[in-house]
Scaffold this motif. Structure first.
Motif, PDB file in Angstrom:
ATOM      1  N   ASP A 263       0.819  -1.216   0.000  1.00  0.00           N
ATOM      2  CA  ASP A 263       0.000   0.000   0.000  1.00  0.00           C
ATOM      3  C   ASP A 263       0.853   1.265   0.000  1.00  0.00           C
ATOM      4  OD1 ASP A 263      -2.357  -1.444   0.027  1.00  0.00           O
ATOM      5  OD2 ASP A 263      -2.619  -1.338   2.202  1.00  0.00           O
ATOM      6  N   TYR A 264       2.173   1.104   0.150  1.00  0.00           N
ATOM      7  CA  TYR A 264       3.101   2.239   0.199  1.00  0.00           C
ATOM      8  C   TYR A 264       4.184   1.998  -0.864  1.00  0.00           C
ATOM      9  CZ  TYR A 264       0.870   3.187   4.693  1.00  0.00           C
ATOM     10  OH  TYR A 264      -0.053   3.452   5.693  1.00  0.00           O
ATOM     11  N   PRO A 265       3.885   2.310  -2.115  1.00  0.00           N
ATOM     12  CA  PRO A 265       4.812   1.994  -3.212  1.00  0.00           C
ATOM     13  C   PRO A 265       6.217   2.542  -2.954  1.00  0.00           C
ATOM     14  CG  PRO A 265       2.709   2.728  -4.079  1.00  0.00           C
ATOM     15  CD  PRO A 265       2.651   2.966  -2.597  1.00  0.00           C
ATOM     16  N   GLY A 266       7.195   1.718  -3.263  1.00  0.00           N
ATOM     17  CA  GLY A 266       8.585   2.109  -3.094  1.00  0.00           C
ATOM     18  C   GLY A 266       9.197   1.693  -1.780  1.00  0.00           C
ATOM     19  N   THR A 267       8.395   1.203  -0.826  1.00  0.00           N
ATOM     20  CA  THR A 267       8.948   0.758   0.448  1.00  0.00           C
ATOM     21  C   THR A 267       9.418  -0.688   0.328  1.00  0.00           C
ATOM     22  OG1 THR A 267       6.750   0.097   1.251  1.00  0.00           O
ATOM     23  CG2 THR A 267       7.505   2.339   1.761  1.00  0.00           C
ATOM     24  N   ALA A 268      10.217  -1.116   1.291  1.00  0.00           N
ATOM     25  CA  ALA A 268      10.796  -2.456   1.203  1.00  0.00           C
ATOM     26  C   ALA A 268      11.005  -3.045   2.591  1.00  0.00           C
ATOM     27  CB  ALA A 268      12.127  -2.416   0.457  1.00  0.00           C
ATOM     28  N   ALA A 269      10.990  -4.377   2.655  1.00  0.00           N
ATOM     29  CA  ALA A 269      11.261  -5.122   3.883  1.00  0.00           C
ATOM     30  C   ALA A 269      12.518  -5.962   3.695  1.00  0.00           C
ATOM     31  CB  ALA A 269      10.086  -6.022   4.233  1.00  0.00           C
ATOM     32  N   PHE A 270      13.415  -5.872   4.669  1.00  0.00           N
ATOM     33  CA  PHE A 270      14.640  -6.659   4.701  1.00  0.00           C
ATOM     34  C   PHE A 270      14.549  -7.614   5.888  1.00  0.00           C
ATOM     35  CE2 PHE A 270      15.687  -2.828   2.489  1.00  0.00           C
ATOM     36  CZ  PHE A 270      16.761  -3.093   1.655  1.00  0.00           C
ATOM     37  N   GLY A 271      14.707  -8.893   5.667  1.00  0.00           N
ATOM     38  CA  GLY A 271      14.590  -9.853   6.747  1.00  0.00           C
ATOM     39  C   GLY A 271      15.932 -10.322   7.270  1.00  0.00           C
TER      40      GLY A 271
END
Length: 530
Positions: A263-271
């Protein structure tokens, strides 16, 4: 390729990101502990370094038992570091400079001071409040034995017993880390709902993404059965029989997180994903789960050609299988700094400088841990009375823990606290002898480690983004490695042998240390024009 925020200078897949341990970066208010205003005051250092953004280790409200990884309020900034308004100013400053900010997210557990846990203890066995955590009856006739044999990562059993509201010895609760960090039960819907509120709170402020702590540990087996007696528990890279980690249900959690981020284009998750095989690692990077995950093979590789190549190949294979960009890091807040890991002194420093050129030559995302750009070692012996890592107490003083890699950053001056703080008593003591390692001293030295980092990152930023995650190896070298990106502009060569080696053809773009004419000395790396 994962889209990046509109203000970012480069795509996520090609960034150099800088990890800030907030307690240790810069102290603006003289209490001996770093804070957000200190980061804001030092953004110029990040700009001069040339990084594309920062990963900010935990700043959420916390009692600080595990230095922010025990969160009591996930939707507020801990007063130790400032407030939400200061974070907003930092975001504005970074975004104006074309940089991103990712925050640490701690979804595996809460603080024991979180209102949920206080409610759970007060509510008693069988209550909905206790269902948010793993409360179980003990074993034995009087319930005085833990429910299973699981160990804590920090030492000792992974279970602690509570006193019931009526004053009697009661149930036990699970904590894979410190007793002050009770594990959440992600099978409970309100746990996921609350995390979604947390994600949206920070994303609405403008945060660009999250590093997800213990991303492989967010689901537990329903039976909580004992581990086999011979299971390997010494490393976080898990034995496949260690059911504390990498359970199938963990992927549902990451899908829930991903739906919010979408829902927030351009964001990312790093695990943070400590699992062994490439196939298991790749599951976390399916299109509806994490965007990226830390692969720690290079972080732990010794300074040997075969080991370095094996670490690189395994990381690239994980990228190939998953379709996600690889990530590279030589150090972080949990491991021995590279200078010390590679031998300390002049040898350790030379090898750390050489490995920087290797890491930056590889396709993907490179993380730099604060202080690495200064060549800081972590061999400093901290007085036992000043140790703060919970591992020290939990192991009965058998292990000192991770404080050695979290000593504050030296900025200027010839004695502690080296411009880090106005207070002579910093949260961890700083050693004598670091005057040559300060930012100010290295800025005046054109061959310093800081100068090398700045120049290497500047050159890397001039390259076009990698078209793939593949590299090509030259297999004819003995004791050396030579590789290049399939579509990259330079060859990278590192010498881990004990003798100088002839360089191949090509103009020298950058070397980690002095060359011997057209020969590459031991413990040195070079970039050559292709």
């Amino acid at each position: 390729m994962t889209p990046s925020p509109a203000h970012a200078r480069r795509a996520w897949d090609d960034m150099v990101l800088y990890q800030i341990y907030p307690r240790s970066f810069a102290d603006s208010d003289g209490d001996g502990t770093g804070d957000l205003q200190g980061v804001l005051d030092r953004v110029g250092h990040l700009e001069a370094l040339g990084v594309d953004g920062i990963w900010l280790s935990p700043i959420m409200r916390s009692p600080g038992v595990d230095h922010g990884y025990d969160v009591s309020d996930p939707r507020d900034v801990d007063p130790l570091f400032g407030d939400v308004a200061t974070l907003e100013r930092l975001l504005e400053r970074l975004h104006a400079a074309g940089m991103v900010l990712i925050m640490d997210l701690v979804p595996n557990h809460t603080s024991a001071e979180h209102p949920w846990f206080a409610d759970a203890v007060a509510a008693g066995p069988g209550s909905p409040e206790r269902a948010r955590y793993f409360f179980r009856d003990g074993r034995g006739e009087d319930g005085s034995e833990p429910p299973n044999n699981w160990p804590s990562v920090f030492g000792g059993p992974a279970w602690s017993r509570v006193t019931e509201p009526d004053g009697t010895p009661g149930q036990w609760y699970l904590h894979l880390f410190a007793p002050e960090q009770p594990d959440l039960d992600w099978s409970q819907p309100d746990v996921a709902d609350d995390l979604e509120d947390t994600l949206r709170f920070w994303l609405d402020l403008g945060v660009d993404g999250f590093r997800i702590d213990v991303a492989h540990g967010l689901a537990k087996p329903a039976d909580l059965a004992d581990l086999p007696d011979d299971v390997e528990i010494a490393q976080l890279v898990v034995d496949t029989r260690d059911t504390r980690w990498d359970q199938p249900g963990v992927h549902d959690v990451h899908r829930r997180i991903r739906r919010v981020l979408d829902d927030y284009p351009g964001t990312a998750a790093f695990g943070e994903v400590w699992v062994g095989s490439v196939e298991r690692f790749a599951r976390y990077l399916r299109p509806d789960e994490l965007h990226f995950a830390f692969h720690f093979a290079l972080t732990g590789a010794p300074f040997e050609a075969a080991a370095i190549r094996e670490a690189i190949d395994s990381t690239l294979e994980a990228a190939r299988v998953s379709g996600a960009a690889p990530t590279w890091a030589l150090s972080n807040h949990d491991v021995v700094r590279e200078v010390t890991r590679y031998g300390n002194g002049a040898t350790g420093t030379a090898r750390a400088r050489a490995m920087l050129l290797v890491a930056l030559a590889l396709p993907g995302i490179t993380f730099v841990y604060n202080g690495a750009e200064l060549g800081l070692p972590s061999d400093y012996s901290i007085p036992h009375g000043r140790l703060t890592d919970p591992t020290w107490e939990r192991t009965g003083h058998a292990e000192t823990g991770r404080d050695h890699c979290r000593v504050p950053i030296p900025w200027d001056g010839d004695r502690p606290p080296y411009g880090f703080s106005d207070s002579p008593r910093t949260w961890l003591p700083m050693p004598d002898g670091w005057a040559p390692l300060t930012v100010a001293a290295q800025e005046a030295d054109p061959v310093s480690t800081l100068a090398l980092y700045r120049r290497a990152i500047e050159i890397r930023r001039s390259w076009p983004p990698a078209g793939s995650s593949a590299i090509v190896w030259d297999d004819e070298l003995d004791g050396c490695l030579l590789f290049w990106r399939e579509d990259g502009p330079v060859l990278c060569m590192i010498n881990t042998s004990r003798h100088a080696v002839q360089l191949p053809d090509g103009d020298v773009v950058l070397a980690s240390g002095p060359l011997d004419g057209r020969r590459l000395p031991p413990d040195t790396a070079v970039w050559l024009q292709r």
